[in-house]
Design a protein around this motif. Structure first.
Motif, mmCIF file in Angstrom:
data_model
loop_
_atom_site.group_PDB
_atom_site.id
_atom_site.type_symbol
_atom_site.label_atom_id
_atom_site.label_comp_id
_atom_site.label_asym_id
_atom_site.label_seq_id
_atom_site.Cartn_x
_atom_site.Cartn_y
_atom_site.Cartn_z
ATOM 1 N N GLY A 78 7.594 14.222 -2.504
ATOM 2 C CA GLY A 78 6.568 13.971 -3.259
ATOM 3 C C GLY A 78 5.671 13.112 -2.570
ATOM 4 O O GLY A 78 4.257 13.139 -2.850
ATOM 5 N N GLY A 79 6.022 12.865 -1.234
ATOM 6 C CA GLY A 79 5.022 12.557 -0.154
ATOM 7 C C GLY A 79 4.498 11.096 -0.124
ATOM 8 O O GLY A 79 3.518 10.747 0.764
ATOM 9 N N ILE A 80 5.074 10.123 -1.091
ATOM 10 C CA ILE A 80 4.372 8.876 -1.082
ATOM 11 C C ILE A 80 5.603 7.692 -0.791
ATOM 12 O O ILE A 80 6.443 7.921 -1.561
ATOM 13 N N THR A 81 5.448 7.001 0.190
ATOM 14 C CA THR A 81 6.231 5.719 0.207
ATOM 15 C C THR A 81 5.372 4.520 0.081
ATOM 16 O O THR A 81 4.115 4.191 0.818
ATOM 17 N N PHE A 82 5.706 3.503 -0.677
ATOM 18 C CA PHE A 82 5.177 2.384 -0.856
ATOM 19 C C PHE A 82 5.484 1.081 0.172
ATOM 20 O O PHE A 82 6.886 1.318 0.407
ATOM 21 N N VAL A 83 4.804 0.422 0.687
ATOM 22 C CA VAL A 83 5.431 -0.342 1.642
ATOM 23 C C VAL A 83 4.698 -2.054 1.500
ATOM 24 O O VAL A 83 3.483 -1.888 1.133
ATOM 25 N N MET A 113 0.723 -1.132 0.036
ATOM 26 C CA MET A 113 -0.111 -0.041 0.008
ATOM 27 C C MET A 113 0.959 1.504 -0.033
ATOM 28 O O MET A 113 2.068 1.240 0.322
ATOM 29 N N ASP A 114 0.272 2.052 -0.201
ATOM 30 C CA ASP A 114 0.972 3.539 -0.440
ATOM 31 C C ASP A 114 0.716 4.173 0.848
ATOM 32 O O ASP A 114 -0.374 4.460 1.408
ATOM 33 N N VAL A 115 1.879 4.998 1.566
ATOM 34 C CA VAL A 115 1.630 5.689 2.932
ATOM 35 C C VAL A 115 1.822 6.902 2.635
ATOM 36 O O VAL A 115 3.029 7.298 1.857
ATOM 37 N N ILE A 116 1.109 7.945 2.874
ATOM 38 C CA ILE A 116 1.216 9.481 2.253
ATOM 39 C C ILE A 116 1.518 10.289 3.339
ATOM 40 O O ILE A 116 0.591 10.192 4.332
ATOM 41 N N PHE A 117 2.815 11.235 3.175
ATOM 42 C CA PHE A 117 3.123 12.069 4.432
ATOM 43 C C PHE A 117 2.597 13.504 3.856
ATOM 44 O O PHE A 117 2.787 14.103 2.769
ATOM 45 N N ASP A 118 2.141 14.521 4.639
ATOM 46 C CA ASP A 118 1.792 15.814 4.440
ATOM 47 C C ASP A 118 2.947 16.668 4.747
ATOM 48 O O ASP A 118 3.208 17.828 4.283
ATOM 49 N N THR A 119 4.081 16.305 5.419
ATOM 50 C CA THR A 119 5.357 17.023 5.564
ATOM 51 C C THR A 119 6.497 16.081 5.201
ATOM 52 O O THR A 119 7.271 15.330 5.864
ATOM 53 N N PRO A 120 6.561 15.820 3.686
ATOM 54 C CA PRO A 120 7.719 14.886 3.291
ATOM 55 C C PRO A 120 9.088 15.530 3.392
ATOM 56 O O PRO A 120 9.627 15.714 2.271
ATOM 57 N N ASP A 121 9.840 15.368 4.718
ATOM 58 C CA ASP A 121 10.929 15.982 4.813
ATOM 59 C C ASP A 121 12.346 14.851 4.772
ATOM 60 O O ASP A 121 13.192 15.078 5.201
ATOM 61 N N GLY A 122 11.784 13.592 4.415
ATOM 62 C CA GLY A 122 12.849 12.561 4.331
ATOM 63 C C GLY A 122 12.912 11.543 5.347
ATOM 64 O O GLY A 122 13.453 10.335 5.220
ATOM 65 N N ALA A 123 12.295 12.003 6.478
ATOM 66 C CA ALA A 123 12.243 10.855 7.893
ATOM 67 C C ALA A 123 10.865 10.780 8.313
ATOM 68 O O ALA A 123 9.758 11.599 7.944
ATOM 69 N N SER A 124 10.874 9.812 9.046
ATOM 70 C CA SER A 124 9.391 9.424 9.722
ATOM 71 C C SER A 124 9.347 8.640 10.858
ATOM 72 O O SER A 124 10.475 8.121 11.162
ATOM 73 N N PHE A 125 8.436 8.782 11.773
ATOM 74 C CA PHE A 125 8.225 7.816 12.792
ATOM 75 C C PHE A 125 7.334 6.898 12.625
ATOM 76 O O PHE A 125 6.487 6.816 13.382
ATOM 77 N N VAL A 126 7.453 6.137 11.573
ATOM 78 C CA VAL A 126 6.353 5.038 11.146
ATOM 79 C C VAL A 126 6.762 4.115 10.516
ATOM 80 O O VAL A 126 7.965 3.651 10.125
ATOM 81 N N SER A 127 6.217 2.626 11.105
ATOM 82 C CA SER A 127 6.828 1.383 10.597
ATOM 83 C C SER A 127 5.676 0.777 10.066
ATOM 84 O O SER A 127 4.632 1.005 10.597
ATOM 85 N N ALA A 128 5.916 -0.280 9.239
ATOM 86 C CA ALA A 128 4.860 -1.315 8.749
ATOM 87 C C ALA A 128 5.250 -2.599 9.230
ATOM 88 O O ALA A 128 6.163 -3.106 8.560
#
Length: 222
Positions: free
Chosen positions: A158-163, A121-136
């Protein structure tokens, strides 16, 4: 080709199917090119009105749950939360808490009525700054962890990461997206474009096995 070679080939094919290790992906094209991703099904949120709550709803055998009390709400991607967000499928995305800035914890749990061979699935960020505190995290039917992508999945420009995960012999029964630092300013996240593969009927594999056994029997008679 003698019968020993044929039987060896049969057992190699069988063991490769049984012992295939899970493979994780953060690139959708690579995930879709995996030979185990056959006839994938998909879910997006473009057919739902903005404001629709999908908490505890089941779509195509997938139940959407919020581990906390925050509702899972369909929003227009252009509205976003803090900033406009990008939909990978059309115009709508699924956002825990909708567009409410005060609701930071964006966890999502997906439960599969029938275990899956592959899911992404795609995980979408509203502040795509290169880092996150999110895991799948991907779990089997006994709640054993199959694999975790993270603990800090990318939040790219671009704000979208696929996992995604292709599990093959260890089937996926549950996926948890964990926003484990809900105070972080880039943790307004949303979801889109679920892709999944139910366990295929083993027709092709069985035909190959039967062909190998048939050839072995023919050679045995000679």
């Amino acid at each position: 080709m003698n019968k020993t070679i044929v039987l060896s080939l049969f057992f190699v094919l069988l063991s490769s199917w049984i012992l295939a290790a899970p493979v994780a992906y953060t690139n959708k094209a690579s995930f879709l090119s995996n030979v185990s991703v056959v006839s994938p099904q998909s879910i997006n949120f473009d057919s739902y009105d903005a404001g629709t709550i999908l908490t505890n709803q089941t779509i195509s055998g997938i139940t959407f749950r919020s581990p906390g009390s925050i509702p899972l709400q369909v929003i227009n991607a252009s509205s976003g939360v803090r900033n406009p967000m990008v939909s990978s499928s059309g115009t709508k995305i699924l956002s825990p808490g909708g567009s409410n800035l005060t609701q930071e914890e964006d966890d999502l749990e997906l439960i599969f009525a029938n275990p899956l061979r592959a899911f992404g699935m795609d995980v979408i960020f509203d502040t795509p700054d290169g880092a996150s505190f999110v895991s799948a995290s991907f779990y089997d039917a006994s709640n054993n962890l199959i694999h975790q992508i993270g603990p800090h999945i990318p939040a790219p420009t671009g704000g979208i990461t696929f996992v995604g995960l292709v599990a093959d012999s260890v089937l996926i029964s549950r996926v948890v997206i964990d926003d484990f630092d809900p105070s972080a300013p880039d943790d307004h996240i949303a979801y889109d474009s679920l892709v999944f593969c139910p366990v295929p009927e083993p027709t092709s594999f069985l035909l190959l096995c039967l062909a190998s056994l048939g050839m072995a029997l023919i050679l045995k008679r000679k």
